[in-house]
Design an enzyme around this catalytic site. Sequence first.
Site, PDB file in Angstrom:
ATOM      1  CG  MET A  98      -1.907  -1.202   1.133  1.00  0.00           C
ATOM      2  SD  MET A  98      -3.437  -0.950   2.039  1.00  0.00           S
ATOM      3  CE  MET A  98      -2.827  -0.838   3.698  1.00  0.00           C
ATOM      4  CG  LEU A 128       7.495   1.114  -1.124  1.00  0.00           C
ATOM      5  CD1 LEU A 128       8.343   0.660  -2.309  1.00  0.00           C
ATOM      6  CD2 LEU A 128       6.458   0.050  -0.796  1.00  0.00           C
ATOM      7  N   GLY A 179      11.206  -3.071   5.333  1.00  0.00           N
ATOM      8  CA  GLY A 179      10.491  -4.356   5.295  1.00  0.00           C
ATOM      9  C   GLY A 179      10.029  -4.678   3.875  1.00  0.00           C
ATOM     10  CG  HIS A 180       7.035  -2.285   1.942  1.00  0.00           C
ATOM     11  ND1 HIS A 180       6.918  -1.157   2.720  1.00  0.00           N
ATOM     12  CD2 HIS A 180       5.830  -2.904   1.977  1.00  0.00           C
ATOM     13  CE1 HIS A 180       5.692  -1.086   3.197  1.00  0.00           C
ATOM     14  NE2 HIS A 180       5.015  -2.134   2.769  1.00  0.00           N
ATOM     15  CD  GLN A 205      -5.985  -3.631   2.864  1.00  0.00           C
ATOM     16  OE1 GLN A 205      -5.904  -3.987   1.697  1.00  0.00           O
ATOM     17  NE2 GLN A 205      -5.047  -3.919   3.759  1.00  0.00           N
ATOM     18  CE  LYS A 244       4.195  -4.790  10.348  1.00  0.00           C
ATOM     19  NZ  LYS A 244       2.782  -4.400  10.567  1.00  0.00           N
ATOM     20  CD  GLN A 300      -1.967  -8.852   4.268  1.00  0.00           C
ATOM     21  OE1 GLN A 300      -2.777  -7.955   4.335  1.00  0.00           O
ATOM     22  NE2 GLN A 300      -0.700  -8.629   3.964  1.00  0.00           N
ATOM     23  CB  SER A 339       3.323   2.207   6.273  1.00  0.00           C
ATOM     24  OG  SER A 339       3.860   1.308   5.329  1.00  0.00           O
TER      25      SER A 339
END
Length: 286
Positions: free
Chosen positions: A28, A31, A34-35, A59, A149, A153, A186
């Site tokens: 989303m 960044l 982690g991304h 969401q 994390k 999901q 984020s």
Amino acid sequence: MRVVRSVAQLRAALRESGPGGVGLVPTMGALHEGHLSLIRAARRDHATVVVSVFVNPTQFTEAADLASYPRDEARDVELAASAGAGLVFAPDAAEMYPEGFATSVSVRGAITETLEGAMRGSAHFDGVATVVAKLLIAAAPDSAYFGAKDAQQVVVVRRMVADLGIPTRIVVCPTSREENGLARSSRNTRLSPEARTRALAIPGALRAVQRAVRDGERSATELHRLATEVLAGAGLRAEYFAFVHPDTLLPIEHVLGPTLCAVAARVDEVRLIDNVLLDPAEAPAR
Ligand code: PAF
């Protein structure tokens, strides 16, 4: 680096890509390291890496959370390129949900009803499952990369992919943490310096639980008490601090096998989640 905004442009660009397969990193935006670790993992596995950047409105269950979600596409594109992505798919809401859109992918059962599902409502995972299904259909990647994390999901996406027969391999990469242990998110950018310090109690509580399990503690009640104490020391109260089976997400009373220990807590108005996988096989039983 190319930025494409429509599914048609994405498919055309992917048709031109050479051998070596396609890895998709759904994000989303906003960044962070982690991304980037997901993008690097995708680049190790595949010649072409697509990063999707779409703040998915369906969401979000709190309007304020959606409104304050950080957005900086130019920065995202630069970072994605630096980590090895070749393509950014950045659609607008009308591209993802055109006029008359009426379909929802709903994963049913305990895996969506507990933890985040219980706190945020069923619409949250309907939104996640629907947008991830659309992204997997649009990019048809060989592999898609998600962070540990967001453990719930991952369970939901795996179920959805298996149930719908989507031929994409789901790859889960370890949670990326700052040096002080805070899981990268984020949402961390919205923490004040003081809140950031208090947020360290979240990984602190998880570490305390890991240590206790290593020392032989097996009772989820006792481990919960310990974690609550650590969080309270920083003035935090968990929305949940749960011990569940890593695949079914059903509650576990005694940590006798691999157990997902998952937490959600608000630090001021910022909602953070984190988790660790407990493995009593690494520890002597009491
Ligand atoms: O984890 C996220 O950032 C989102 O839930 C995802 C998978 C990109 C779907 O919008």
